[in-house]
Design a protein around this motif. Structure first.
Motif, short mmCIF file in Angstrom:
data_model
loop_
_atom_site.label_atom_id
_atom_site.label_comp_id
_atom_site.label_asym_id
_atom_site.label_seq_id
_atom_site.Cartn_x
_atom_site.Cartn_y
_atom_site.Cartn_z
N ARG A 144 -42.55 2.13 -8.20
CA ARG A 144 -41.93 1.36 -7.13
C ARG A 144 -42.02 -0.14 -7.42
O ARG A 144 -41.11 -0.90 -7.12
CB ARG A 144 -42.58 1.69 -5.79
CG ARG A 144 -41.76 1.17 -4.63
CD ARG A 144 -42.30 1.57 -3.28
NE ARG A 144 -42.11 2.97 -3.00
CZ ARG A 144 -42.48 3.54 -1.86
NH1 ARG A 144 -43.06 2.82 -0.92
NH2 ARG A 144 -42.28 4.81 -1.66
N GLN A 182 -53.90 0.87 6.77
CA GLN A 182 -53.92 2.23 7.33
C GLN A 182 -54.69 3.26 6.52
O GLN A 182 -54.76 4.40 6.93
CB GLN A 182 -52.48 2.70 7.53
CG GLN A 182 -51.75 3.16 6.27
CD GLN A 182 -51.13 2.03 5.46
OE1 GLN A 182 -51.51 0.88 5.62
NE2 GLN A 182 -50.21 2.36 4.58
N PRO A 198 -54.39 0.93 12.30
CA PRO A 198 -53.01 1.44 12.32
C PRO A 198 -52.19 0.83 11.17
O PRO A 198 -52.47 -0.29 10.73
CB PRO A 198 -52.46 0.95 13.67
CG PRO A 198 -53.65 0.64 14.50
CD PRO A 198 -54.73 0.23 13.54
N PRO A 199 -51.18 1.54 10.68
CA PRO A 199 -50.32 0.97 9.64
C PRO A 199 -49.51 -0.20 10.19
O PRO A 199 -49.27 -0.30 11.40
CB PRO A 199 -49.40 2.12 9.26
CG PRO A 199 -49.41 3.06 10.42
CD PRO A 199 -50.75 2.90 11.07
N GLY A 200 -49.10 -1.09 9.29
CA GLY A 200 -48.23 -2.20 9.73
C GLY A 200 -48.64 -3.53 9.15
O GLY A 200 -47.87 -4.49 9.20
N VAL A 258 -46.04 -13.03 14.80
CA VAL A 258 -46.82 -12.00 14.12
C VAL A 258 -47.08 -10.80 15.04
O VAL A 258 -47.00 -10.92 16.26
CB VAL A 258 -48.17 -12.54 13.59
CG1 VAL A 258 -47.95 -13.55 12.50
CG2 VAL A 258 -48.99 -13.12 14.72
N ALA A 259 -47.39 -9.67 14.42
CA ALA A 259 -47.68 -8.44 15.16
C ALA A 259 -49.10 -8.52 15.72
O ALA A 259 -50.04 -7.93 15.18
CB ALA A 259 -47.51 -7.24 14.23
N VAL A 260 -49.24 -9.25 16.81
CA VAL A 260 -50.55 -9.59 17.36
C VAL A 260 -51.43 -8.37 17.60
O VAL A 260 -52.60 -8.36 17.25
CB VAL A 260 -50.38 -10.37 18.68
CG1 VAL A 260 -51.73 -10.87 19.17
CG2 VAL A 260 -49.42 -11.51 18.52
N SER A 261 -50.84 -7.33 18.19
CA SER A 261 -51.66 -6.16 18.53
C SER A 261 -52.20 -5.47 17.27
O SER A 261 -53.32 -4.97 17.28
CB SER A 261 -50.88 -5.18 19.41
OG SER A 261 -49.53 -5.13 19.04
N SER A 262 -51.42 -5.48 16.19
CA SER A 262 -51.91 -4.90 14.93
C SER A 262 -53.09 -5.71 14.40
O SER A 262 -54.00 -5.16 13.78
CB SER A 262 -50.80 -4.88 13.88
OG SER A 262 -49.72 -4.10 14.32
#
Lengths: 272, 272
Positions: free
Chosen positions: B2, B100, B106-108, B153-157
């Motif tokens: 990849r 993850q 969690p993934p992300g 940004v993805a704050v919760s992640s």
């Protein structure tokens, strides 16, 4: 401006139509530009511009683009769930949005939609996009019967989005649009009553974001810091031509509540 | 593979060193390739390969790269928190990981690290990367004193990652490496006892992912579906040269527990 920066990085040829800051674009400018450049492949516009507080007339722009061979792409980051979007009727080919504004979900996801025309374009393109991560043909492969995974998705964000969509369904899409409209009207009325000036003309205004002129005797940074530290309210600074001249007050999703409007009007009345 | 596809999309010139599937790479292959191509700018390797179940000897490869002008980039997606990584000692310039797997978040998100040499390279590059979203110079601007935000940004992640790092600190990094080692050893021992074959040689094996040869009388898809539906256990299929020939059993982060090893051994014993 950011769309222009991104297109430049991809080595695309760009025709930027820049108009007066804080005003809707005159659709005839797009019409003229497309006549001068009949080979245009893609027209890009932002529906609800949080920098300027302006709502663009996507229906009219889409109508113009639909008479050409170009695809029409819309930034719906701020408009989704906050104001009407008629994807098909407005001849939109591709739109991307954000989970974190009027959808009231955590940030991190960008819901997208594409027309059959855009889908076929992506499917048939001969050169691959430079980014694996953002390659929508691979996303399509996942939705296809073969179900080929492109990368590990942010599962928890998707559960959160699912829940926010459930709440949206419970409220009703039109009710949510209306909630943004009613609260914005109340905010604008209140700001006018304490004799503050709204620089965006009534026809061009966003409901999700209200721009208000900063009175001369108020210090921009000091005032906004006071709001954060004393009242736990965050408002935005002016950007571009509006830098240092206005405040930007967002009312989106969960923060779009009548009692929050009361609260900020009270604070403005007291501190200005 | 990849990484090669991604580099091709960016129009880079690539020298791929492909070796036998399921074996560590012989470092002399890299040494020879670098001698033949003294202008090489970047050497890329994967630390823990989940496709093959192989752990690469990054220390030795880094040692070779450090004698050239190339930067050394490592995929640590599966290795982070599951096995030892000595970023500085191994002469790594840039590494990216995943939230993850053994970090058990969690993934992300993709935690990254860069050396001073990589930082200077990114700061001084004259052409901008094609992707705004993945432009690390803009991430650096954010960490800098000016604090210029690049996107929402993805704050919760990030809160989730913070909590997973707190749990990691509580457990201890070396204890977590050891937990992966102990459980993998127990799994390998158990599989050998029920007379299953492990095709990766002991020196090359990952602890996070165990590859086991599928007995001929077992149907690949049917068996893996049975595990999911009857036992709520998901194992991976073989990839590349191993397609249809092996099962891949992951023991990472939260799923790396002694009782889960007991459970899967019991199921294998019963169903094979």
């Amino acid at each position: 401006e950011r769309q222009i920066l991104m297109a430049e990085r991809l080595g695309l040829e760009i025709i930027a139509i820049r108009t007066e800051w804080g005003k809707q674009m005159n659709p005839s400018l797009l019409e003229d530009a497309l006549k001068e450049n009949p080979d245009t492949k893609l027209v890009v516009a932002t529906h609800a511009e949080t920098s300027t507080g302006v709502l663009q007339n996507i229906e009219e722009l889409g109508n113009i683009v639909s008479k050409t061979n170009a695809l029409f792409m819309i930034d719906c980051v701020t408009s989704i769930a906050g104001t009407e979007i008629l994807f098909d009727d407005w001849n939109i080919d591709f739109s991307y949005a954000g989970s974190q504004k009027c959808l009231a979900s955590p940030p991190g996801l960008s819901p997208c939609a594409m027309s059959e025309k855009a889908y076929q374009y992506i499917k048939n393109r001969k050169t691959k996009p430079s980014s694996w991560y953002l390659d929508l043909s691979l996303v399509n492969d996942y939705w296809d019967k073969d179900h080929i995974p492109q990368y590990t998705v942010a599962v928890s964000s998707i559960y959160a989005l699912y829940e926010s969509l459930r709440l949206l369904e419970e409220e009703g899409l039109e009710n949510r649009w209306n909630r943004h409209k009613v609260n914005a009207e109340k905010l604008r009325k209140g700001l006018t009553e304490i004799e503050l000036n709204l620089p965006i003309s009534p026809n061009d205004r966003l409901d999700q974001l209200t721009v208000v002129t900063k009175p001369d005797h108020i210090d921009d940074v000091e005032f906004r810091n006071k709001l954060i530290y004393d009242y736990n309210i965050e408002i935005g600074r002016g950007l571009g031509d509006f830098a240092g001249k206005v405040f930007r007050i967002g009312l989106m999703g969960e923060s779009c509540k009548s009692e929050y409007v009361d609260q900020i009007l009270e604070v403005f009345q007291k501190e200005i």
